[in-house]
Design a protein around this motif. Structure first.
Motif, PDB file in Angstrom:
ATOM      1  N   UNK A 123      14.886  20.150 -11.611  1.00  0.00           N
ATOM      2  CA  UNK A 123      15.758  19.323 -12.450  1.00  0.00           C
ATOM      3  C   UNK A 123      14.961  18.429 -13.405  1.00  0.00           C
ATOM      4  N   UNK A 124      13.640  18.629 -13.440  1.00  0.00           N
ATOM      5  CA  UNK A 124      12.817  17.963 -14.444  1.00  0.00           C
ATOM      6  C   UNK A 124      12.279  16.597 -14.090  1.00  0.00           C
ATOM      7  N   UNK A 125      12.229  16.260 -12.817  1.00  0.00           N
ATOM      8  CA  UNK A 125      11.686  14.952 -12.424  1.00  0.00           C
ATOM      9  C   UNK A 125      10.172  14.929 -12.639  1.00  0.00           C
ATOM     10  N   UNK A 126       9.630  13.792 -13.066  1.00  0.00           N
ATOM     11  CA  UNK A 126       8.181  13.665 -13.231  1.00  0.00           C
ATOM     12  C   UNK A 126       7.452  13.742 -11.886  1.00  0.00           C
ATOM     13  N   UNK A 127       6.197  14.151 -11.930  1.00  0.00           N
ATOM     14  CA  UNK A 127       5.389  14.334 -10.719  1.00  0.00           C
ATOM     15  C   UNK A 127       5.339  13.066  -9.867  1.00  0.00           C
ATOM     16  N   UNK A 128       5.140  11.913 -10.497  1.00  0.00           N
ATOM     17  CA  UNK A 128       5.064  10.656  -9.740  1.00  0.00           C
ATOM     18  C   UNK A 128       6.360  10.361  -8.997  1.00  0.00           C
ATOM     19  N   UNK A 129       7.478  10.652  -9.620  1.00  0.00           N
ATOM     20  CA  UNK A 129       8.780  10.423  -8.988  1.00  0.00           C
ATOM     21  C   UNK A 129       8.930  11.340  -7.772  1.00  0.00           C
ATOM     22  N   UNK A 130       8.498  12.581  -7.915  1.00  0.00           N
ATOM     23  CA  UNK A 130       8.585  13.548  -6.822  1.00  0.00           C
ATOM     24  C   UNK A 130       7.740  13.089  -5.636  1.00  0.00           C
ATOM     25  N   UNK A 131       6.497  12.699  -5.898  1.00  0.00           N
ATOM     26  CA  UNK A 131       5.601  12.272  -4.822  1.00  0.00           C
ATOM     27  C   UNK A 131       6.132  11.001  -4.156  1.00  0.00           C
ATOM     28  N   UNK A 132       6.679  10.084  -4.943  1.00  0.00           N
ATOM     29  CA  UNK A 132       7.252   8.865  -4.380  1.00  0.00           C
ATOM     30  C   UNK A 132       8.445   9.199  -3.487  1.00  0.00           C
ATOM     31  N   UNK A 133       9.300  10.111  -3.928  1.00  0.00           N
ATOM     32  CA  UNK A 133      10.467  10.504  -3.132  1.00  0.00           C
ATOM     33  C   UNK A 133      10.037  11.171  -1.824  1.00  0.00           C
ATOM     34  N   UNK A 134       9.019  12.006  -1.896  1.00  0.00           N
ATOM     35  CA  UNK A 134       8.533  12.674  -0.687  1.00  0.00           C
ATOM     36  C   UNK A 134       7.886  11.663   0.256  1.00  0.00           C
ATOM     37  N   UNK A 135       7.125  10.712  -0.288  1.00  0.00           N
ATOM     38  CA  UNK A 135       6.510   9.676   0.548  1.00  0.00           C
ATOM     39  C   UNK A 135       7.592   8.864   1.259  1.00  0.00           C
ATOM     40  N   UNK A 136       8.645   8.544   0.542  1.00  0.00           N
ATOM     41  CA  UNK A 136       9.749   7.802   1.168  1.00  0.00           C
ATOM     42  C   UNK A 136      10.394   8.633   2.270  1.00  0.00           C
ATOM     43  N   UNK A 137      10.632   9.917   1.997  1.00  0.00           N
ATOM     44  CA  UNK A 137      11.218  10.793   3.022  1.00  0.00           C
ATOM     45  C   UNK A 137      10.302  10.883   4.239  1.00  0.00           C
ATOM     46  N   UNK A 138       8.995  10.985   4.013  1.00  0.00           N
ATOM     47  CA  UNK A 138       8.049  11.038   5.130  1.00  0.00           C
ATOM     48  C   UNK A 138       8.163   9.789   6.004  1.00  0.00           C
ATOM     49  N   UNK A 139       8.258   8.638   5.368  1.00  0.00           N
ATOM     50  CA  UNK A 139       8.360   7.382   6.125  1.00  0.00           C
ATOM     51  C   UNK A 139       9.659   7.351   6.920  1.00  0.00           C
ATOM     52  N   UNK A 140      10.755   7.753   6.301  1.00  0.00           N
ATOM     53  CA  UNK A 140      12.031   7.719   7.020  1.00  0.00           C
ATOM     54  C   UNK A 140      12.076   8.773   8.130  1.00  0.00           C
ATOM     55  N   UNK A 141      11.471   9.937   7.892  1.00  0.00           N
ATOM     56  CA  UNK A 141      11.417  10.977   8.925  1.00  0.00           C
ATOM     57  C   UNK A 141      10.567  10.500  10.105  1.00  0.00           C
ATOM     58  N   UNK A 142       9.384   9.963   9.822  1.00  0.00           N
ATOM     59  CA  UNK A 142       8.519   9.506  10.915  1.00  0.00           C
ATOM     60  C   UNK A 142       9.167   8.360  11.682  1.00  0.00           C
ATOM     61  N   UNK A 143       9.880   7.486  10.980  1.00  0.00           N
ATOM     62  CA  UNK A 143      10.590   6.395  11.656  1.00  0.00           C
ATOM     63  C   UNK A 143      11.653   6.959  12.597  1.00  0.00           C
ATOM     64  N   UNK A 144      12.427   7.927  12.119  1.00  0.00           N
ATOM     65  CA  UNK A 144      13.489   8.521  12.947  1.00  0.00           C
ATOM     66  C   UNK A 144      12.903   9.263  14.153  1.00  0.00           C
ATOM     67  N   UNK A 145      11.795   9.978  13.939  1.00  0.00           N
ATOM     68  CA  UNK A 145      11.165  10.694  15.045  1.00  0.00           C
ATOM     69  C   UNK A 145      10.623   9.719  16.091  1.00  0.00           C
ATOM     70  N   UNK A 146      10.029   8.630  15.643  1.00  0.00           N
ATOM     71  CA  UNK A 146       9.513   7.632  16.589  1.00  0.00           C
ATOM     72  C   UNK A 146      10.652   6.954  17.333  1.00  0.00           C
ATOM     73  N   UNK A 147      11.778   6.764  16.660  1.00  0.00           N
ATOM     74  CA  UNK A 147      12.947   6.154  17.306  1.00  0.00           C
ATOM     75  C   UNK A 147      13.491   7.064  18.402  1.00  0.00           C
TER      76      UNK A 147
END
Length: 157
Positions: A123-147
């Motif tokens: 959908x044309x998102x810039x690379x920095x936006x993509x990496x930031x979104x993935x980093x956020x998802x990683x943090x939320x995924x790891x938080x949920x797994x630890x919970x």
């Protein structure tokens, strides 16, 4: 930097890494948390150690709170009727930088996050936006797994 000094520093870094690994392995709760974190494709020993050290609340907070503490939550720059662009900031800067590196790996090697990254690219998102979104998802995924105290499963994500 001369090679002798570099060799001394490399040995010192290796000794510190061994001490950190031993400290984590000696505590059952930390060892379990590290195993959970390292089960996520994209989270390496450095990222898992940083998450453990810099975010002791991991698993006890919401995903939004985890993203905010890491500095990966969008901050509004609004005033009155004016709508500004959203940007990330604040939080734990060193952890955010480590999570960016983990996101780069995850965008290529994590089956779930690779699909997400490809969708954002399409959908044309810039690379920095993509990496930031993935980093956020990683943090939320790891938080949920630890919970939930469960290891990574692509079906669970």
């Amino acid at each position: 930097m001369d090679t002798e000094l570099k060799g001394i520093l490399d040995r010192y870094i290796q000794q510190l890494e061994v001490q950190i690994e031993q400290a984590i392995a000696s505590d059952d709760d930390l060892a379990t948390t590290a195993a959970i974190l390292r089960s996520v494709p994209g989270i390496d020993p450095v990222a898992s150690t940083m998450l453990i050290a810099e975010m002791p609340e991991l698993g006890q907070i919401t995903g939004e709170q985890a993203a905010a503490l890491t500095g990966l939550a969008p901050i509004a720059h609004d005033s009155g009727a004016m709508r500004g662009r959203r940007a990330i900031g604040g939080g734990r800067r060193l952890l955010r930088h480590v999570m960016f590196q983990a996101a780069l790996v995850a965008s290529n090697h994590n089956p779930v996050l690779k699909v997400f990254a490809d969708q954002l690219r399409a959908i044309g998102k810039p690379h920095k936006v993509i990496i930031t979104a993935i980093a956020r998802k990683l943090v939320t995924i790891t938080n949920a797994l630890c919970k939930s105290r469960q290891k990574w499963s692509p079906k669970a994500a």
